[in-house]
Each structure stands twice: as structure tokens, then as C-alpha cells.
Design an enzyme around this catalytic site. Sequence first.
Site, PDB file in Angstrom:
ATOM      1  N   CYS A 297     -11.453 -18.167  28.396  1.00 52.74           N
ATOM      2  CA  CYS A 297     -11.991 -16.891  27.917  1.00 52.74           C
ATOM      3  C   CYS A 297     -10.882 -15.879  27.650  1.00 52.74           C
ATOM      4  O   CYS A 297     -11.032 -14.993  26.812  1.00 52.74           O
ATOM      5  CB  CYS A 297     -12.994 -16.329  28.920  1.00 52.74           C
ATOM      6  SG  CYS A 297     -12.304 -15.973  30.553  1.00 52.74           S
TER       7      CYS A 297
ATOM      8  N   GLU B 298     -19.032 -12.340  33.327  1.00 50.69           N
ATOM      9  CA  GLU B 298     -17.673 -12.592  32.860  1.00 50.69           C
ATOM     10  C   GLU B 298     -17.785 -13.516  31.656  1.00 50.69           C
ATOM     11  O   GLU B 298     -17.986 -14.726  31.806  1.00 50.69           O
ATOM     12  CB  GLU B 298     -16.832 -13.234  33.978  1.00 50.69           C
ATOM     13  CG  GLU B 298     -16.596 -12.328  35.168  1.00 50.69           C
ATOM     14  CD  GLU B 298     -15.733 -11.120  34.845  1.00 50.69           C
ATOM     15  OE1 GLU B 298     -15.047 -11.153  33.806  1.00 50.69           O
ATOM     16  OE2 GLU B 298     -15.759 -10.148  35.615  1.00 50.69           O
TER      17      GLU B 298
END
Length: 488
Positions: free
Chosen positions: A256, A218
Site C-alpha cells: 500500500c 488502512e
Amino acid sequence: MSTMELEAAVGVGQSLDELRQTFRSRRTRSVEWRKAQLRAILKLISDNEDHIFAALQQDLGKHPVETYRDEIGVVVKSANHALSCVEKWMAPKKGQVPLLLFPSKGEVLPEPLGLILIFASWNFPISLALDPVIGAISAGNTVVLKPSELAPACSSFLAKSIPSYLDSKAIKVIEGGPAISEKLLQQKWDKIFFTGGRRVGRIVMSAAAKHLTPVTLELGGKCPVILDSLSDPSDIKVAVKRIAGGKWGPCSGQACIGIDYVLVEDNFASTLIELLKKTIKRFYGENVKNLKNLSRIVNRQHFDRLRNLLEDPKVAASIVHGGSLDENNLIIEPTILLDPPLDAEIMTEEIFGPLLPIITLNNIQESIEFIDSRPKPLVIYAFTKDETFKKQILTETSSGSVVFNDVLIQFLCDSLPFGGVGPSGFGRYHGKYSFDTFSHEKAVLQRSFFPELEARYPPWNDFKMQFIRLGYRFNYLGLLLLFFGLKR
């Protein structure tokens, strides 16, 4: 390596042996064990809200409301969802079997992978630690959680609290810095789950390859906002609030899935900037020494990195709002830049901070080519009411996800997979997708001893060739072929 890290490194092998032994005992496979651990996570959170608030304040300066929204609430939601669904997820699923194989039955049986290593990130150090753990537990695995050393208060909290609530022979927390991470990566795992940046992601993937260990990465990337023309003033107001909240709200842009830059037609740029300025003042204030509801930059290294982005003379010339820094408290004012050079680092690397470039285009349709010419982002946000344009975005761009007319909310949807594509990561989790990420779907086919298809065996002849041809082409003829092919 510190004394604490040295002791942890020595104990890694012993801890992993205990976890493997626990997994081999098969107790983590029972639904009772899985549910007990999920309830324990909920109790851990419920009992320690104040400790979590304090730890996030100490590590990142997060306001308790932001902490609950992005950390505590996420974990509670995920644990409750898994608790209510885990039995259904564990159940074998019926698989379709060709009629030619009658009588037989097929099913897909989820089974735990085994020993899981989870690397958590510092920007959401509670939710990005416990959310993957929930998935690994739901799937019946044993787990090592490595919190980020860049959020030491949260890391310490997890290391001290998890053994008091969860099965300490099946779930362990190992603290430490890069030396401990390297030691962990040298071990043999059944799955590695990593949340973080691309540089370390490459290291993780390289280490995993030595043991052929599957990984979920991720990562992140430069997530754009496409702001199409909105004629309704109320729509524009909502869009600007969501952009401001999505850029500076989650950990001061250190996320993110946070907004990296905005694409807008040049005739709307000045209006957007003025509206953003007003919204920033209302949300966060206007003096860098007295800003509220804004997390600080995680450490001096990241603060200096962001300062260096702004000190590029060509970039500095593009600042139209903000740019002030508070070095003592590691605070950077929400900053807006208009058309910084596209070859500057601020436009080639993920910003991960409270700096927002606005890139102007002659026509919003150009946004698709702009995005396609760059690495695939984790998410594309697009504010538009144009259904044709929406289809264009979906069919002509590639990203981990697309969100229309809002930001960040996809992370809260357990029914949708969360993950990247290409350089923004691979693999997916959340809800059932977390369970699947930490499971192996084992195919099971059962057949009786009768009838026997003699046409599948030598000696070969023309009839058997016809039989096999038709069997592959027309499954519904399987039964008919069966009776004719038994003895030929």
C-alpha cells in the site's frame, strides 16, 4: 462454506463470549498482563524465525532477508518499543482546568475499548497482523485476529502458534474466507481495524455502522514519486536506487505504501529510464525465468489483473522495459512504462504490482496540480533539495504522509503516525498512536464541595450576567470573581 469454515462460524459466538468475559474480569487492564503478552510475542517470533521464513516463501516467494526486513524486524521493533513505553502510555495525563473552577483538577485516563477485531492483509501477513495486535494488547483489550486467507501458510502459522504463546482466553485467531469475515462483521465489536483494499473497506465500514462501531481503515492509493532536478550525480544515483527498491523491493510492488508512478520533467525521463534499467538488472536480474530477490504475485487472479493492465494496446505501446510474464511461477518482470494514457486503468486504479509508469511534465511544479486532481494518496514521495518546493508540496497537497528524499522508511518510525486520509484510509497507528487507536481517553474532573459559586444559579440578575461574561472571557480573573460571586 467449507467444513472448516462452518465449524469456525459456529464457534465465533462462543469465542466472543469468552473474550468478553475475559475483558470484564479486568485482568487485561493490568500492566503485568500487557507486558507478559508483549514478551510472549517476542518469544513467538524468536522461536519461530525459520517457520516464518518458510511460510513467507510458500505464500509469496519472499527472500528471507526481505521477510526479516519487512515482517520479523517490524514486529520485534514494535513489541520492544511498546514493552518499554506501555507504563508511561497507561499513566493518567494532567488536564488543564479553568481557574474559575478552582479548586479542582482534571486528568485524561486511557482505558481499553474492549473487544477488538483485526483484519490482516496478505501482502505482509505477519507484520500487518501482529503490529496492530501489539497496539491492542498494549491498550489492554481482548482481540480477534482474522488473517488473510490469501496467505494460507502464514494464516495457519498464526492460528497454530498464537494460542501456544499468548493468553488464549484474551487473544484468538479465527481463520477462513469471505464467509467467515461476513460472520465476524455481523457481531458487535468495540473497534474494528482493517488493512486492505477500498472495496472491502467499504463493506467493513458499512457493517460497523450497524452497531456504531468505530473503525480504522488502512487502505492505500496511487502513491506518487516527485523527482525534481538533481544536479549532483551521486544524488541522482541514490534517488534511483531508492525508487527501484521502493517499487520492486517490498513484495514486488504489492504494498500500500509502494510507489505507484513517478512524475519527472520530460528532459530527464530518458536518463531516469536508463538508470532504472541498470539498477533493475543489478538488483533482480534480467531474465523473467531467472529473476532473484523478487516476490511473486500472490495468486492467479491478481496475476491476470496485472496482465490485463499491460494488454491494453495503448498501455502496451508505452512499455520501455520489461513486460515479460512467467505464468507458471506467477512472476512479472519489473516493467517501466513511459507516459501511458492517463485515462487507462493503470493510471486510474492502484497498480499493486511491479509495473512503474513514468509520467513526464514540462515543469516539475506541475506535479502538484497532477496529484491534487486525483484521490488523496497514502503517501507522497518527493526527491528534491528545493526548500521552497518542499513547502509547496506540504501546503498544497494532501496525503497520509510525505517523505522527502527516500521511500518507505516512514513505516518504521514509531514516533510518527501511520495512516491515510480520505480514500486512502483514516485512523492511525504505530507506537503510541497504536495505543491511542485502541484506547478511549476518558476525561476525569474532580472538584471539592467548597467554595460554591452562587452566581451560576437563578434567580438571574445583571451582576450574574457580568460575572459569567467575565468568567468566560478572562480565565485569570476567575479567583477574583469567585470571591465576589459567592453570595450574590
